[in-house]
Design an enzyme around this catalytic site. Structure first.
Site, PDB file in Angstrom:
ATOM      1  N   THR A 116       0.885  -1.086   0.096  1.00  0.00           N
ATOM      2  CA  THR A 116      -0.060   0.067  -0.111  1.00  0.00           C
ATOM      3  C   THR A 116       0.906   1.104  -0.076  1.00  0.00           C
ATOM      4  O   THR A 116       2.145   1.331   0.726  1.00  0.00           O
ATOM      5  CB  THR A 116      -0.998   0.120   1.252  1.00  0.00           C
ATOM      6  OG1 THR A 116      -1.485   1.497   1.338  1.00  0.00           O
ATOM      7  CG2 THR A 116      -0.100  -0.193   2.537  1.00  0.00           C
ATOM      8  N   TYR A 140      -1.785   0.480   9.976  1.00  0.00           N
ATOM      9  CA  TYR A 140      -2.013  -0.318   8.780  1.00  0.00           C
ATOM     10  C   TYR A 140      -0.882  -0.125   7.710  1.00  0.00           C
ATOM     11  O   TYR A 140      -0.210  -1.409   7.391  1.00  0.00           O
ATOM     12  CB  TYR A 140      -3.219   0.269   8.153  1.00  0.00           C
ATOM     13  CG  TYR A 140      -3.614  -0.092   6.691  1.00  0.00           C
ATOM     14  CD1 TYR A 140      -3.766  -1.415   6.478  1.00  0.00           C
ATOM     15  CD2 TYR A 140      -3.394   0.899   5.683  1.00  0.00           C
ATOM     16  CE1 TYR A 140      -3.913  -2.067   5.037  1.00  0.00           C
ATOM     17  CE2 TYR A 140      -3.456   0.389   4.192  1.00  0.00           C
ATOM     18  CZ  TYR A 140      -3.843  -0.876   4.021  1.00  0.00           C
ATOM     19  OH  TYR A 140      -3.785  -1.301   2.788  1.00  0.00           O
TER      20      TYR A 140
END
Ligand code: UDP
Length: 325
Positions: A116, A140
């Site tokens: 990501t 995250y």
């Protein structure tokens, strides 16, 4: 090839399964259905299971003999990761380690990893290249950066080769509206805007208007899910033809602010839904735009859906279909 797709019942994974199936690959989906849906698996076999379950993974790998693994299964909500960091370190990091370990044990040497843009945190410049420092600002992003590090270390001392794709903001849906984003608690901007346009929510919140950006709202690089899947297919081909480990950004290199996205959703849907300016959401970097020159150069990636209105239109068709189901 025979390919294991973890998280193949989820949003992006199900698009990968569809494309691999269309191309004639044998697909086994491994998904715990925590956020995925059985009916989103259009090809192959679904095995319901958890990547936390090392015995189940060992059994699966022993029984199937995979050529490659594409690892999509993960928790993905930034705000939740700030509130429940251990959920993210467990689901995203520990469980990826379980999967990598099964690959080593069972001699699977090709691994595609869903990373990501959140690994960059607040980048010092935009568009951001793969060379930029990794400095995640939420659990995250940190959990994904840790998996990248584990892959780097493991590939250095084993035959495992991997491609980690750093996704920017993935949106849109299958051209035939067979699959799309279907989370119980959606958090993404385009999805929530469309649900608001449909009248399912009273208003959209615009999280923060005091960022150092032209209109004060955050800027993101929105990429159509099927261009992202094309990148995965190229990555798989690269590994299948003996290519080495790689890390690539996947985005278009053009950013849109939250206000611009809201305007585009109003334009595409023709619905002037309500959007209220509220405070910042924790864990949001002001701007994230991809420099994807490397994957274009090395793998020949040619994104063909770089059009915000088109992305929104496919997502809109999907959201409308969801209402009829
Ligand atoms: N955003 C917003 N309202 C929402 C959802 C998101 O203003 O209801 C903003 C969010 O703060 C971020 C951008 O839209 O700046 C994209 O957020 P999203 O959750 O879609 O993706 P992220 O960039 O967090 O992965």
């Amino acid at each position: 090839m025979k390919i294991l797709v973890t998280g193949g019942a989820g949003y992006i994974g199900s698009h990968m399964v569809r494309t691999l199936g269309e191309q004639g690959h044998e697909v086994v989906v491994y998904d715990n259905l925590s956020t995925g849906h059985r009916e989103s698996v259009l090809y192959g076999r679904l095995v319901v299971g958890d990547t936390a379950d090392t015995a189940a993974l060992d059994h699966l790998f022993g029984a199937e003999g995979f050529d490659a693994v594409a690892h999509f299964a993960a928790s993905i909500v930034v705000e939740e990761s700030v509130r429940e960091p251990l959920k993210y370190y467990r689901n995203n990091f520990c469980n990826a380690v379980n999967l990598i370990s099964a690959c080593l044990e069972h001699h699977v040497d090709k691994f595609i990893f869903s990373s990501t843009a959140a690994v960059y945190g607040i980048p010092s410049e935009n568009p951001v290249t793969e060379k930029s420092a990794l400095s995640p600002i939420n659990p995250y992003g940190a959990s994904k950066a840790m998996v990248e590090q584990a892959l780097r270390d493991v590939s250095g001392v084993s035959s495992l080769r991997y491609v980690a794709l750093r996704y920017f903001n993935v949106a849109g849906a299958d051209a035939l509206s067979r699959i799309g984003q279907k989370y119980k608690d959606a958090t993404h901007l385009i999805t929530l805007s469309l649900k608001t346009a449909l009248g399912l929510r009273p208003q959209l919140s615009i999280f923060g208007t005091d960022y150092n950006t032209p209109d004060g709202t955050c800027i993101r690089d929105y990429i159509h899910v099927d261009d992202l899947i094309d990148a995965h297919v190229l990555a798989l081909g690269h590994l299948a033809s003996g290519g080495g480990s790689k890390v690539y950004n996947c985005g278009y290199g053009s950013g849109y602010s939250v206000k611009e996205v809201v305007g585009a959703v109003r334009r595409v849907t023709g619905i002037d839904f309500r959007a209220a300016e509220t405070g910042r959401r924790e864990g949001d970097p002001p701007a994230l735009v991809a420099d994807s020159a490397l994957i274009k150069k090395e793998l020949g990636w040619k994104p063909s859906r770089n059009d915000l209105d088109f992305i929104i239109r496919t997502a809109w068709e999907w959201e409308q279909k969801l209402q009829k189901c």
